[in-house]
Design a protein around this motif. Structure first.
Motif, PDB file in Angstrom:
ATOM      1  N   ARG A 237     -32.558  25.291 -37.908  1.00 54.25           N
ATOM      2  CA  ARG A 237     -33.552  24.230 -37.993  1.00 54.25           C
ATOM      3  C   ARG A 237     -33.804  23.547 -36.647  1.00 54.25           C
ATOM      4  O   ARG A 237     -34.953  23.362 -36.231  1.00 54.25           O
ATOM      5  CB  ARG A 237     -33.101  23.172 -39.005  1.00 54.25           C
ATOM      6  CG  ARG A 237     -33.084  23.629 -40.448  1.00 54.25           C
ATOM      7  CD  ARG A 237     -32.689  22.493 -41.381  1.00 54.25           C
ATOM      8  NE  ARG A 237     -31.325  22.005 -41.123  1.00 54.25           N
ATOM      9  CZ  ARG A 237     -31.026  20.907 -40.451  1.00 54.25           C
ATOM     10  NH1 ARG A 237     -32.010  20.151 -39.939  1.00 54.25           N
ATOM     11  NH2 ARG A 237     -29.769  20.526 -40.263  1.00 54.25           N
ATOM     12  N   LEU A 238     -32.726  23.194 -35.956  1.00 52.64           N
ATOM     13  CA  LEU A 238     -32.854  22.401 -34.735  1.00 52.64           C
ATOM     14  C   LEU A 238     -33.084  23.230 -33.486  1.00 52.64           C
ATOM     15  O   LEU A 238     -33.602  22.720 -32.488  1.00 52.64           O
ATOM     16  CB  LEU A 238     -31.607  21.536 -34.540  1.00 52.64           C
ATOM     17  CG  LEU A 238     -31.310  20.506 -35.626  1.00 52.64           C
ATOM     18  CD1 LEU A 238     -30.048  19.734 -35.283  1.00 52.64           C
ATOM     19  CD2 LEU A 238     -32.483  19.567 -35.825  1.00 52.64           C
ATOM     20  N   GLY A 239     -32.669  24.502 -33.518  1.00 47.92           N
ATOM     21  CA  GLY A 239     -32.739  25.314 -32.312  1.00 47.92           C
ATOM     22  C   GLY A 239     -33.872  26.311 -32.270  1.00 47.92           C
ATOM     23  O   GLY A 239     -33.965  27.099 -31.327  1.00 47.92           O
ATOM     24  N   ALA A 240     -34.749  26.291 -33.255  1.00 45.29           N
ATOM     25  CA  ALA A 240     -35.851  27.248 -33.290  1.00 45.29           C
ATOM     26  C   ALA A 240     -36.869  26.959 -32.192  1.00 45.29           C
ATOM     27  O   ALA A 240     -37.076  25.811 -31.784  1.00 45.29           O
ATOM     28  CB  ALA A 240     -36.528  27.213 -34.659  1.00 45.29           C
ATOM     29  N   TYR A 401     -29.698  22.492 -29.807  1.00 41.15           N
ATOM     30  CA  TYR A 401     -31.152  22.360 -29.688  1.00 41.15           C
ATOM     31  C   TYR A 401     -31.766  23.566 -28.979  1.00 41.15           C
ATOM     32  O   TYR A 401     -32.919  23.915 -29.242  1.00 41.15           O
ATOM     33  CB  TYR A 401     -31.510  21.089 -28.922  1.00 41.15           C
ATOM     34  CG  TYR A 401     -31.120  19.810 -29.615  1.00 41.15           C
ATOM     35  CD1 TYR A 401     -31.417  19.602 -30.960  1.00 41.15           C
ATOM     36  CD2 TYR A 401     -30.466  18.786 -28.925  1.00 41.15           C
ATOM     37  CE1 TYR A 401     -31.061  18.424 -31.605  1.00 41.15           C
ATOM     38  CE2 TYR A 401     -30.115  17.607 -29.551  1.00 41.15           C
ATOM     39  CZ  TYR A 401     -30.406  17.430 -30.888  1.00 41.15           C
ATOM     40  OH  TYR A 401     -30.052  16.259 -31.512  1.00 41.15           O
ATOM     41  N   ALA A 402     -31.021  24.181 -28.089  1.00 39.17           N
ATOM     42  CA  ALA A 402     -31.518  25.360 -27.379  1.00 39.17           C
ATOM     43  C   ALA A 402     -31.534  26.604 -28.264  1.00 39.17           C
ATOM     44  O   ALA A 402     -32.140  27.610 -27.907  1.00 39.17           O
ATOM     45  CB  ALA A 402     -30.663  25.627 -26.147  1.00 39.17           C
ATOM     46  N   GLY A 403     -30.834  26.537 -29.411  1.00 35.60           N
ATOM     47  CA  GLY A 403     -30.726  27.700 -30.277  1.00 35.60           C
ATOM     48  C   GLY A 403     -29.727  28.723 -29.779  1.00 35.60           C
ATOM     49  O   GLY A 403     -29.762  29.886 -30.170  1.00 35.60           O
ATOM     50  N   ALA A 404     -28.799  28.284 -28.927  1.00 33.99           N
ATOM     51  CA  ALA A 404     -27.876  29.201 -28.272  1.00 33.99           C
ATOM     52  C   ALA A 404     -26.496  29.248 -28.896  1.00 33.99           C
ATOM     53  O   ALA A 404     -25.794  30.255 -28.772  1.00 33.99           O
ATOM     54  CB  ALA A 404     -27.742  28.833 -26.793  1.00 33.99           C
TER      55      ALA A 404
END
Length: 438
Positions: A237-240, A401-404
């Motif tokens: 949700r947050l890293g897309a 947040y980076a999706g990493a």
């Protein structure tokens, strides 16, 4: 709570820790050295900072000139320089216990000359293509020492410290090197890109730990567990790349904290009123040595567990055996996924070691908070966090947040970094009660 100053652009380029990363870092470095030479009263306070900045600059230039310059001989260059400078200055000041041992200095030797020569000795050996700039900087640093006998004695001490630091940090002859072997099923296609972990990385001798696997964490949450599903859903949700749940300022935060200037953090502390060269040399050495050991331990754990990254896990969530996960076949992260496994988080171990080492110097935070400068942004861009604890938290969240990374990967890396840094502070370069006791 953080404050973000608007910037000109947001880049999504991934920077490895050792690349140093931007051309604006030290463009006026020799001018700085020259200015110090004209102000003897401030030279002693700045000599360590100047040469650690010069190390960053020289390594950056080496990277720019040869993308394959990273080798077993120079992979820990910053730590080697910092250790050499500490040993050289401390041999003269005798304020802390020696890490290397056996380096002595005659009475009256110049600490300025010793620090400059120690750094020069290491850098000239590791990045010889920068010989002209390094030689000029050394001449300017030495010009601040008007007593020829003190200067010569300091040069001798510095050269010995540089040679000893390189020998201690070097890869032992005959060390076993294990090349990366992709985990796959026979005949199945995988991305042919190799991870940014070299065979010699895991074989380097630690500074603080006994061996790389000493603080290896427990295995990541099982794919069938509730924790795994919760963590994967969070980053989904947050890293897309296109996230409806991530606030706009967190999008900027993820990019800004991708490549922060750790050298700036150290300079801010080193240039506080009342600090001495030997204090600063110790701080730089502990920062680099703890950071390198934390990185070594994280890389060993990454290779041991081989955990897939969120982009792979989310696109293949229908194969993880967990009904609580959601498959999104075309999911993309906000920023490019690094070329090594998820668990543990590399950014997080560096932030945690940094926080512990620098909190020992400033307390919970320096006056005015902690100013973070990003390599990927305009020079005027800064992020202010109130405490070192908040710095670690923001760094870890930026990777979600980076999706990493998943939260589990972040938390174990933070714990590893704190463990290494606390051990370093408790056992290395301890203050001596009297000069005679060392």
């Amino acid at each position: 709570m953080i404050t973000i100053t608007p910037n000109e652009r947001i880049s999504t380029m991934m920077h490895a820790r050792w690349t140093i990363a931007t051309t604006r870092v030290r463009t006026a470095l020799l001018a700085t050295v020259f200015a110090v030479s004209l102000a003897p009263s401030t030279a002693r306070a700045d000599v360590v900072v100047t040469w650690m900045d010069l190390a960053d600059w020289a390594l950056e230039k080496a990277w720019e000139s040869d993308r394959n310059y990273r080798k077993a001989t120079n992979t820990r260059a910053s730590a080697q320089v910092a250790l050499a400078v500490f040993e050289a200055v401390n041999a003269i000041e005798r304020r802390y216990t020696s890490y290397l041992g056996g380096i002595t200095a005659p009475a009256g030797a110049s600490a300025d000359a010793a620090a400059a020569q120690a750094a020069h000795t290491v850098l000239l050996a590791l990045v010889p293509m920068q010989k002209t700039a390094l030689d000029q900087a050394l001449l300017l640093s030495l010009s601040t020492v008007t007593d020829s006998a003190a200067r010569l004695a300091g040069i001798t001490v510095g050269r010995r410290a540089g040679e000893a630091a390189m020998a201690r940090a070097a890869l032992a002859t005959g060390s076993a090197l294990t090349a990366y072997r992709p985990r796959t099923a026979p005949g199945a296609y995988i991305d042919p890109g190799l991870p940014s972990i070299f065979p010699f990385d895991l074989a380097m001798p630690p500074f603080i730990l006994d061996h790389a696997a000493e603080i290896r964490p427990e295995a990541p949450p099982a794919m069938t567990s509730e924790r795994y599903a919760r963590d994967l859903d969070e980053v989904r949700r947050l890293g897309a790349k296109e996230s409806a749940d991530r606030p706009a300022d967190k999008t900027a935060l993820a990019s800004a904290l991708l490549g922060i200037d750790y050298g700036a953090l150290l300079r801010d502390v080193a240039r506080q009123p009342g600090r001495t060269p030997v204090q600063n040399a110790r701080m730089y050495a502990l920062f680099n040595m703890a950071g390198e050991d934390g990185w070594l331990a994280v890389m060993e754990a990454k290779m041991h567990f081989g955990s897939w990254r969120p982009i792979t896990a989310i696109r293949n969530a229908d194969q993880d055996g967990n009904d609580a996960t959601t498959q999104v076949s075309d999911w993309e992260p906000l920023l490019r996924t690094p070329t090594h496994p998820d668990y543990p988080c590399g950014h997080c171990v560096w932030s945690a070691t940094t926080a512990v080492v620098l909190e020992a110097e400033t307390g919970p935070a320096p006056v005015g908070g902690i100013q973070l400068r990003s390599y990927d942004h305009s020079p005027g861009h800064t992020i202010t966090v109130p405490t070192w604890a908040a710095f670690v938290e923001e760094m870890s969240m930026s990777r979600i947040y980076a999706g990493a990374h998943t939260r589990a990967a972040n938390e174990v890396a933070e714990a590893m970094g704190r463990t290494v840094a606390r051990r370093a502070l408790a056992t290395l370069m301890r203050p001596v009660t009297t000069r005679a006791s060392q």
